[in-house]
Scaffold this motif. Structure first.
Motif, PDB file in Angstrom:
ATOM      1  N   UNK A  77       0.993  -1.197  -0.001  1.00 50.26           N
ATOM      2  CA  UNK A  77      -0.002  -0.038  -0.182  1.00 50.26           C
ATOM      3  C   UNK A  77       0.815   1.115   0.173  1.00 50.26           C
ATOM      4  N   UNK A  78       0.445   2.367  -0.730  1.00 50.18           N
ATOM      5  CA  UNK A  78       1.084   3.406  -0.528  1.00 50.18           C
ATOM      6  C   UNK A  78       1.372   4.050   0.466  1.00 50.18           C
ATOM      7  N   UNK A  79       2.541   4.511   0.965  1.00 50.48           N
ATOM      8  CA  UNK A  79       3.165   5.234   2.097  1.00 50.48           C
ATOM      9  C   UNK A  79       3.397   4.381   3.223  1.00 50.48           C
ATOM     10  N   UNK A  80       3.315   2.882   3.048  1.00 48.88           N
ATOM     11  CA  UNK A  80       3.719   1.899   3.952  1.00 48.88           C
ATOM     12  C   UNK A  80       4.954   1.407   3.823  1.00 48.88           C
ATOM     13  N   UNK A  81       5.985   1.183   4.628  1.00 51.11           N
ATOM     14  CA  UNK A  81       6.998   0.580   4.510  1.00 51.11           C
ATOM     15  C   UNK A  81       7.102  -0.790   3.864  1.00 51.11           C
TER      16      UNK A  81
END
Length: 111
Positions: A77-81
């Motif tokens: 998911x975008x924004x998650x490491x």
């Protein structure tokens, strides 16, 4: 509705789905989990044959207790490491499964 009928219906409804979230129920097997007989069933999600794990504990002709464990990769998911989450998730599932205990007394269930 029997487990196999429900499984066949679900797989038939999703047979044309080509998405990475497509679910396919794999054949259930009878196992013993911590001394209690149950049915173990994997649900393949996309290319992951172990995306979801379900246990059915049968205390009568119908499943009395269902335990549903889903392993979901949120690292894309975008924004998650990004991470190698799978080994940690599987280790957690193994620890949870070790703790499952059921005892049937006089028609009642205690956990």
């Amino acid at each position: 509705m029997s487990l196999r009928t429900r499984q066949a219906d679900f797989n038939n409804k999703n047979k044309n789905d080509t998405s990475m979230s497509r679910q396919q129920w794999l054949d259930p097997i009878v196992v013993t989990l911590n001394g209690t007989p149950c049915i173990e069933e994997y649900v393949k999600i996309g290319d992951d044959p172990r995306g979801r794990l379900i246990y059915y504990f049968l205390f009568s002709n119908d499943p009395a207790i269902e335990i549903d464990l889903s392993l979901i990769d949120n690292s894309t998911r975008p924004g998650l490491p990004r991470s190698d989450w799978r080994p940690r998730a599987e280790a957690l599932v193994d620890k949870l499964k070790e703790k499952i205990r059921f005892e049937v007394l006089h028609g009642t269930t205690r956990n």
